[in-house]
Design a protein around this motif. Structure first.
Motif, mmCIF file in Angstrom:
data_model
loop_
_atom_site.group_PDB
_atom_site.id
_atom_site.type_symbol
_atom_site.label_atom_id
_atom_site.label_comp_id
_atom_site.label_asym_id
_atom_site.label_seq_id
_atom_site.Cartn_x
_atom_site.Cartn_y
_atom_site.Cartn_z
ATOM 1 N N ILE A 154 12.944 -1.239 -5.274
ATOM 2 C CA ILE A 154 11.897 -0.708 -4.397
ATOM 3 C C ILE A 154 11.459 0.655 -4.925
ATOM 4 O O ILE A 154 12.292 1.531 -5.178
ATOM 5 C CB ILE A 154 12.406 -0.547 -2.949
ATOM 6 N N THR A 155 10.167 0.830 -5.105
ATOM 7 C CA THR A 155 9.623 2.113 -5.546
ATOM 8 C C THR A 155 8.475 2.526 -4.633
ATOM 9 O O THR A 155 7.829 1.683 -4.004
ATOM 10 C CB THR A 155 9.110 2.046 -7.000
ATOM 11 N N ILE A 197 19.883 -4.719 -3.682
ATOM 12 C CA ILE A 197 18.685 -3.928 -3.409
ATOM 13 C C ILE A 197 18.861 -2.532 -4.009
ATOM 14 O O ILE A 197 19.808 -1.818 -3.672
ATOM 15 C CB ILE A 197 18.412 -3.831 -1.898
ATOM 16 N N ILE A 198 17.935 -2.170 -4.882
ATOM 17 C CA ILE A 198 17.948 -0.855 -5.514
ATOM 18 C C ILE A 198 16.742 -0.081 -4.978
ATOM 19 O O ILE A 198 15.613 -0.332 -5.361
ATOM 20 C CB ILE A 198 17.871 -0.968 -7.048
ATOM 21 N N ASP A 199 17.011 0.838 -4.065
ATOM 22 C CA ASP A 199 15.932 1.589 -3.395
ATOM 23 C C ASP A 199 15.722 2.924 -4.135
ATOM 24 O O ASP A 199 16.571 3.806 -4.070
ATOM 25 C CB ASP A 199 16.297 1.830 -1.938
ATOM 26 N N MET A 200 14.598 3.060 -4.821
ATOM 27 C CA MET A 200 14.304 4.269 -5.600
ATOM 28 C C MET A 200 13.223 5.123 -4.938
ATOM 29 O O MET A 200 12.636 5.982 -5.569
ATOM 30 C CB MET A 200 13.891 3.869 -7.010
ATOM 31 N N ARG A 201 12.936 4.877 -3.684
ATOM 32 C CA ARG A 201 11.897 5.661 -2.999
ATOM 33 C C ARG A 201 12.355 7.093 -2.728
ATOM 34 O O ARG A 201 13.549 7.348 -2.575
ATOM 35 C CB ARG A 201 11.533 4.985 -1.663
ATOM 36 N N GLY A 260 0.803 -1.214 0.000
ATOM 37 C CA GLY A 260 0.000 0.000 0.000
ATOM 38 C C GLY A 260 0.836 1.263 0.000
ATOM 39 O O GLY A 260 0.334 2.347 -0.294
ATOM 40 N N GLN A 261 2.126 1.123 0.338
ATOM 41 C CA GLN A 261 3.025 2.275 0.386
ATOM 42 C C GLN A 261 4.199 2.134 -0.581
ATOM 43 O O GLN A 261 4.620 3.094 -1.212
ATOM 44 C CB GLN A 261 3.567 2.457 1.818
ATOM 45 N N ALA A 262 4.734 0.929 -0.684
ATOM 46 C CA ALA A 262 5.906 0.683 -1.531
ATOM 47 C C ALA A 262 5.743 -0.625 -2.285
ATOM 48 O O ALA A 262 5.016 -1.529 -1.862
ATOM 49 C CB ALA A 262 7.175 0.644 -0.687
#
Length: 208
Positions: A97-98, A204-208, A82-84
């Motif tokens: 991660i988006t 892990i590619i965090d794009m948030r 619901g968030q990511a």
């Protein structure tokens, strides 16, 4: 001429009745799905390209709970809480991660919309009533939509989704054939979240 006119009027009346019955069936189907602890499905997706004369088949499963889901495909797992969104590619051992776009009402950001979109975005028609199922067509109200038609097959006795067909203007046809449909699964607390400890050594590619 009188006979022809009578046939046209009769056809329009039947079409109107079919629309009303289609909406009633979809309302009941939607209410049952949204009222369940989750909607869990195992399926086969067949994608046919009628322009290139090619086709592709894959298997998968999905579990939905309001606006959360986990989608398992042959080479990819997607979690959404619901968030990511976490998208894991097994071949690359990589997860991206988006952050959810709150203005985006597509399945990726608001999966529950698949059970309610027909109310605003489509015209409905009951095409056929079979002994064990209803065949319902949805036509986009927006003529610019890439979809020509969505066809649903819904079971009569338990209002379960049996199949879903997307027919697009570009010659692509996507058929989702449901092998298992379950409304009784109660998801664990971490069902819709990627757990790093379960996937050792992934990038892990965090794009948030």
């Amino acid at each position: 001429m009188l006979i022809f006119s009578a046939l046209i009027i009769h056809s329009l009346c039947i079409f109107g009745q079919n629309e009303q019955k289609a909406v009633k069936i979809l309302d009941e189907f939607s209410a049952k799905a949204l009222g369940a602890p989750s909607v869990s499905m195992k399926f086969i997706i067949v994608t046919a390209d009628h322009v290139e004369n090619s086709s592709d088949t894959l298997t998968g499963s999905v579990i939905l709970n309001k606006d959360k889901y986990r989608l398992n495909l042959d080479d990819n797992i997607t979690w959404f809480d619901g968030q990511a969104t976490w998208s894991y590619l097994s071949a690359e051992k990589e997860v991206t991660i988006t952050k959810a776009d709150k203005k985006d009402n597509s399945f990726q950001n608001r999966p529950s919309a698949i059970f309610t979109a027909y109310k605003k975005e489509y015209k409905e028609r009951l095409v056929e009533e079979r002994p064990d199922s209803y065949i319902i067509d949805l036509y986009p109200k927006d003529l610019k939509n890439e979809l020509m038609r969505i066809r649903l097959s819904i079971g009569k006795s338990s209002l379960n989704l049996k199949s879903l067909e997307y027919k697009r203007k570009d010659g692509i046809e996507i058929n989702l054939i449901v092998k298992e449909y379950n409304l009784s699964v109660k998801p664990e607390s971490d069902t819709f979240t990627f757990r790093e400890e379960k996937f050792k050594g992934v990038d892990i590619i965090d794009m948030r």
